[in-house]
Enzyme design. Structure first.
Site, PDB file in Angstrom:
ATOM      1  N   GLY A  21       0.654  -1.098   0.604  1.00 52.44           N
ATOM      2  CA  GLY A  21      -0.151  -0.055  -0.204  1.00 52.44           C
ATOM      3  C   GLY A  21       0.709   1.241  -0.269  1.00 52.44           C
TER       4      GLY A  21
ATOM      5  CG  PHE B 226       2.004   8.276   6.528  1.00 47.08           C
ATOM      6  CD1 PHE B 226       2.667  10.092   7.578  1.00 47.08           C
ATOM      7  CD2 PHE B 226       2.969   8.053   7.547  1.00 47.08           C
ATOM      8  CE1 PHE B 226       3.265   9.707   8.570  1.00 47.08           C
ATOM      9  CE2 PHE B 226       3.175   7.553   7.918  1.00 47.08           C
ATOM     10  CZ  PHE B 226       3.816   9.031   9.228  1.00 47.08           C
ATOM     11  N   GLY B 227       3.142   7.916   3.691  1.00 47.42           N
ATOM     12  CA  GLY B 227       4.342   7.265   2.980  1.00 47.42           C
ATOM     13  C   GLY B 227       3.717   6.043   2.455  1.00 47.42           C
TER      14      GLY B 227
ATOM     15  CG  ASP C 235      -8.834   9.138   7.648  1.00 49.74           C
ATOM     16  OD1 ASP C 235      -9.786   9.977   6.761  1.00 49.74           O
ATOM     17  OD2 ASP C 235      -8.304   9.230   7.528  1.00 49.74           O
TER      18      ASP C 235
END
Length: 554
Positions: free
Chosen positions: A220, A224-225, A340
């Site tokens: 994935g 963010f990263g 979220d």
């Protein structure tokens, strides 16, 4: 032993020592300097025609060089005697050794004494060195109070466990623990760890990620990263390693990265929250080690169903809503809000369970026993009492958050959960803005192509109600009769219990009839043709005997 060398009528050097005086040299003033006018001060003369050796203090040798007889010394032509006439030259080794013993009597006893640690010194323990990383040598490693303060830790917990209790707690002299252990005293202590900038910095250690983990694949990526599936070399288990794309030290994303670590650390372990194991920084990048969920995310399941033209069945939708609400109940009960909730942040864990031949598993049992839905990605988590809201995905954002109304923050997670279930049921992708976005914020569900029961559909509409006070909290949602699988199980178990009770009653009736039949066989009625007095029983009544009364003419 006394030895003297004369040079032109002057005394050059004098050796005055004996073996019996060596042991007393330590106590009689090792460091006493010779007084002016003493014989030692007259070791050099100005009228000596031979080269003499200057005193060691004039050379500026270090203590290590002075103690070593094998130290190389190159005389400097500029160095001269006291009168400036004779350049200094090194003595013979034996003479140098005698002079050394005379000047500073380092006997075996004195050498042993100098090797012993002083009472104020501390011997550092090197035990278990192989199990430690060598930390950086910066100033941050020397200050024991240089730690981050977790903003999500309850205030009552801080007051109970972080404040000194008035007793002096110091490490004993023979303790071999690290020097970074804190000392609390009555008079001076840090004010509950004032938050300091011990943040993402490069450390002087080998890469922990490359040392401890073997990267399998990239599973994935996000804003963010990147997320990697890895195997830990030590235990051989799979883990998820989340690594920030760019260096975070000093950037605006640094607090977001730390917020996720803070939230994971405070929440601990719950079956419906992705488990957190560890976090560290490498080259100013944040790395988080989490639980590996082998079923992917709910977003992956939705995309796969869309390709096949299928939908998640209603019973499974209820299971998703129930388990996620249980996870939200735990998060909200800890004083936090996720902020979220969406399909990509709900992960699936499929248990590898085997069903025996004699066992039967219905859909209810399969979904509850073999599949777990877990909440992950806590980068937007904030506190209910002290909210610092970082808005998540606008498609799942409640209207009151957009209006900066934070009085009922947990209800924003409920709103996002209702839209998440609608997407899993087959609804079209949610709009990001414009009329479609406002239409949903008025309490209207997006179109769901599959038929749902009226009770379940009404519950979904209640989750996206425009008034946050009308939406059910996670605690009551987890107990809702529409979702609780135990309600259906209880009805089925009650039906089975009634059947077993009926069978038991039938068996009892048959048993009573058998007992009555046995009693009737034992108590036989009297034989006809015979009279008996007083209800006496005839002996041999059951035997068939032949009675003959014939007379043979006798």
């Amino acid at each position: 032993m006394r030895t003297a060398m004369s040079c032109g009528g002057g005394l050059v050097q004098r050796l005055d020592f004996s073996s019996s005086e060596e042991e007393d040299g330590l106590s009689n003033g090792i460091n006493e300097a010779p007084q002016k006018g003493s014989p030692v001060s007259s070791w050099r003369t100005n009228n000596c025609p031979f080269p003499i050796t200057p005193q060691r203090n004039e050379r500026g040798l270090s203590p290590t060089q002075e103690l070593s007889p094998s130290s190389d010394y190159s005389p400097d032509p500029s160095d001269k005697g006291a009168g400036g006439e004779c350049p200094g030259t090194p003595l013979h080794y034996s003479t140098w050794k005698k002079l050394k013993l005379c000047d500073t009597p380092y006997t075996p006893k004195s050498l042993l004494y100098k090797t012993l640690p002083s009472p104020g010194s501390r011997v550092h323990c090197r035990g278990q060195r192989l199990l430690r990383f060598v930390a950086g040598t910066g100033a941050e490693t020397e200050d024991p109070t240089l730690v981050n303060v977790n903003p999500f830790t309850p205030q009552s917990y801080r007051q109970t466990h972080f404040q000194p209790n008035g007793k002096r707690k110091e490490r004993p002299e023979d303790d071999c623990s690290s020097d970074s252990q804190m000392k609390f005293t009555d008079k001076e202590h840090p004010s509950v760890f004032q938050s300091k900038r011990f943040v993402l910095r490069e450390t002087n250690m080998e890469s922990r990620y490359k040392t401890e983990f073997l990267e399998i694949e990239k599973i994935g990526a996000g804003e963010f990263g990147s997320v990697f599936k890895c195997v830990k070399r030590l235990d051989g288990c799979f883990y998820v390693i989340k690594r920030s794309k760019k260096p975070l030290a000093g950037s605006t994303d640094e607090q977001l990265a730390l917020r996720e670590v803070y939230a994971h650390a405070v929440l601990g372990h719950h079956p419906h929250v992705v488990r957190y194991y560890s976090a560290w920084a490498e080259d100013d990048h944040m790395i988080i080690q989490n639980e590996y969920c082998n079923g992917g995310s709910l977003q992956d399941l939705i995309m796969e169903n869309n390709k096949k033209g299928q939908f998640v069945p209603e019973q499974e939708l209820k299971e998703i809503l129930l388990q996620v609400s249980m996870g939200l109940k735990y998060i909200h009960g800890s004083g936090l809000v996720h902020m979220d909730i969406k399909p990509s942040n709900i992960f699936i864990c499929r248990k590898q369970t085997e069903v025996g031949e004699d066992e039967s598993d219905g859909e209810d049992d399969v979904s509850s026993a073999s599949v777990l839905y877990k909440i992950g990605d806590l980068g937007h988590v904030t506190s209910i009492l002290n909210p610092q809201v970082e808005e998540g995905d606008s498609r799942f954002l409640a209207n009151e958050i957009l209006q900066e109304d934070y009085r009922q923050l947990p209800k924003a997670d409920i709103f996002a959960l209702g839209l998440t279930i609608a997407l899993a049921a087959g609804a079209a992708p949610l709009p990001c803005n414009e009329d479609g976005w406002h239409h949903i914020r008025k309490g209207n569900l997006p179109h769901i192509p599959q038929p749902l029961t009226p009770a379940f559909l009404a519950l979904l509409k209640l989750l996206v109600h425009p008034d946050p006070a009308t939406r059910p909290p996670a605690a009551s949602l987890a107990k809702n009769s529409v979702l609780r699988r135990c309600v259906g199980k209880a009805a089925e178990l009650q039906k089975q219990l009634n059947v077993e009770k009926f069978k038991t009653a039938m068996l009892e009736r048959e048993l009573q009839a058998a007992k009555l039949a046995q009693d009737e066989c034992l108590d036989l009625p009297p034989v006809s043709g015979f009279s008996c007095r007083g209800r006496k029983r005839l002996v041999g009544a059951k035997n068939a005997r032949s009675l003959s009364f014939t007379c043979g003419g006798y």
